[in-house]
Design an enzyme around this catalytic site. Structure first.
Site, PDB file in Angstrom:
ATOM      1  CG  ASP A  92      -0.197  -0.072   2.543  1.00  0.00           C
ATOM      2  OD1 ASP A  92       0.671  -0.953   2.674  1.00  0.00           O
ATOM      3  OD2 ASP A  92      -0.468   0.752   3.433  1.00  0.00           O
ATOM      4  CD  GLU A 155       4.072   0.728   7.129  1.00  0.00           C
ATOM      5  OE1 GLU A 155       4.744   0.962   8.145  1.00  0.00           O
ATOM      6  OE2 GLU A 155       3.793   1.627   6.299  1.00  0.00           O
ATOM      7  CG  ASP A 179       8.671   0.538   5.048  1.00  0.00           C
ATOM      8  OD1 ASP A 179       8.863   1.362   4.128  1.00  0.00           O
ATOM      9  OD2 ASP A 179       7.635   0.511   5.718  1.00  0.00           O
ATOM     10  CG  HIS A 442       4.785   9.255   3.871  1.00  0.00           C
ATOM     11  ND1 HIS A 442       4.093   9.131   5.045  1.00  0.00           N
ATOM     12  CD2 HIS A 442       5.158   7.999   3.543  1.00  0.00           C
ATOM     13  CE1 HIS A 442       4.059   7.853   5.421  1.00  0.00           C
ATOM     14  NE2 HIS A 442       4.716   7.151   4.513  1.00  0.00           N
TER      15      HIS A 442
HETATM   16 ZN    ZN Z   1       5.123   5.073   4.602  1.00  0.00          ZN
HETATM   17 ZN    ZN Z   2       6.642   2.097   4.481  1.00  0.00          ZN
END
Ligand code: ZN
Ligand code: ZN
Length: 469
Positions: A92, A155, A179, A442
């Site tokens: 995601d 997540e 990540d 992001h």
């Molecule tokens: Zn993230």
């Molecule tokens: Zn992430």
């Protein structure tokens, strides 16, 4: 071929073309969580489900055992043995937001950088880890343990997918999540979200707040903020704007239409765990409006933001600031703002906190500081701080491989961003950003350097092999 003759970087290069072909396909899937389109078959919407299925299909194609756990999560498995290494990634992505120069779901490579939503968080690093496992399999290396490449679909929001997975499947004995950043993340701060709700009634003042909207997710710094104000003196607001903005890092506009003025502020998005790297458009806009005469509930909404949330990434004004020598300081991100006259006002504040405090203690500080206001406070069930000691063999192995391949200094690290690493008692995050990478997670124009992805693939391959051989 034996492990001594393997040049992991050369092996990675041989797979570069195939890797990017598979990664591009995955990045083209808009896998933002979409509750409006969620069904039993697609519990967080069709996008995350499609991305999960696409990834599992690669596992099938490449001859692995795969499993889809109710479209919530899945795994691709390799090897044999009593112990299992978990490699936990997610498909995601956060919403795209504004400010992109290219289509976020049409990946492009420009100047050695791969641009797309998910290129660095987390489809790119996830694909690099998958190719690392595939490399070990293709090279027919002997292994004595299992590795499960586990794919989550939620997540960025509530981790519902991976939690459902862990209720169904055994927890891996140890593992990492690709990540975050190298050298390693062996500690993660706690994560707590507080909701401040105000009423939204009252008139009789010079200005009336009709609407205030800002922020996409609690874990993102709001880039854009909009307020609509009905006013008996709209030019008072309009004419004060330029002076207010002078010297500030935000931009803003005011458009007057009759007795209504619409204000739009633009700051800079950032990951919510690093609020100091962003510019919060919402708190600047509230700070601006708080100088004017608003009636009770709107005044409360604006004043709390201006006095207790604005320009305060460490939560000093709320008295929630705390620092731990290993885990660092608390960070506070007021991430989502929604006020609608006649309905309600809501402010969402996401905090990342080190050892030494608890969610309950933080919540009590909010209650104490805001007791003078007519608000109701609530909180989500958050996450405790997590730490794997630096002398754990998992940590030392991962750091050794990183240092061997890059020549760079290997050291322990604690962050505020919660990764899947914390889901395992012996779980850490490992890459795929390097110390010199630009962090665009992001953000608009998210990218990952092509070289970083290739370097990560080689590191993951050797590291996974060392851990399961
Ligand atoms: Zn993230
Ligand atoms: Zn992430």
């Amino acid at each position: 071929m034996t492990e001594h003759t393997i040049d992991w970087k050369v092996e990675a290069e041989k797979r570069q073309e195939a890797f990017f072909e598979d990664l591009f396909d995955l990045l083209r899937i808009d896998s933002v969580r979409d509750d409006d389109k969620a069904t039993e078959e697609a519990p967080v919407g069709p996008g995350p489900k499609e991305a999960l299925e696409a990834f599992l299909a690669l596992g099938d194609r490449d001859g692995f055992t795969t499993k889809n756990v109710d479209n919530w999560a899945g795994h691709i498995e390799f090897g044999d043995g009593d112990e299992t290494l978990g490699v936990l990634a997610h498909v995601d992505v956060v919403p795209t937001g504004t400010g992109w120069d290219t289509d976020p779901f049409e990946p492009v490579i420009k100047d050695g950088r791969l641009y797309a939503r998910g290129s660095s968080d987390d489809k790119g690093p996830g694909m690099a880890a998958y190719y690392a496992i595939k490399m070990i399999k293709d090279l027919n290396l002997p292994v004595s343990k299992k590795v499960r490449f586990i794919i989550g679909t939620d997540e960025e929001s509530e981790w519902k997918g991976i939690k459902h997975y862990l209720e169904t499947e055994p927890e891996p004995d140890f593992g990492f999540s690709p990540d975050a950043t190298f050298p390693i993340i062996n500690g993660e701060k706690g994560n707590s979200t507080v909701y401040i709700e105000t009423k939204a009634d009252g008139s009789g003042a010079t200005h009336e707040l009709v609407q205030f909207e800002s922020g996409l997710r609690p874990n993102m710094v709001p880039q854009d903020a909009v307020a609509v104000v009905k006013s008996s003196n709209p030019s008072e607001i309009e004419s004060a704007l330029n002076d207010f903005l002078n010297g500030l890092p935000v931009t803003g506009t005011a458009a007057v239409d009759g007795d209504q003025v619409t204000l739009e502020f633009t700051g800079k998005a950032a990951h919510g765990s690093k609020p100091a790297s962003g510019i919060n458009a919402a708190t600047y806009l509230a700070r601006f409006l708080s100088d004017f005469d608003f009636a009770k509930d709107a005044k409360t909404f604006l004043e709390i933001t201006a006095l207790y949330l604005h320009d305060d990434p460490e939560g000093k004004k709320l008295g929630i600031d705390i620092t731990d020598s290993v885990m660092g300081e608390l960070t506070s991100n007021p991430g989502v703002f929604a006020y609608k006259a006649g309905e309600s006002g809501k402010i969402t504040v996401n905090m990342r906190y080190p050892q030494g405090t608890t969610e309950e203690k933080l919540f009590a500080k909010f209650e104490a500081k805001l007791s003078q206001y007519d608000v109701s406070l609530s909180k989500s069930v958050g996450k405790e701080p997590h730490y794997v000691p630096a002398n754990d063999p998992l940590v030392t192995t991962l750091l050794d491989v990183y240092h061997r391949q890059t020549g760079l200094e290997a050291h322990e690290q604690v962050i505020g961003g919660g990764t899947y690493g914390r889901l395992m008692e012996r779980g850490v995050a490992y890459g795929a950003m390097f110390p010199d990478s630009v962090d665009t997670m992001h953000q608009a124009n998210e990218f990952m350097a092509v070289d970083d992805l290739m370097r990560a693939m080689a590191i993951y391959a050797e590291a996974i092999y060392e851990l399961i051989k």
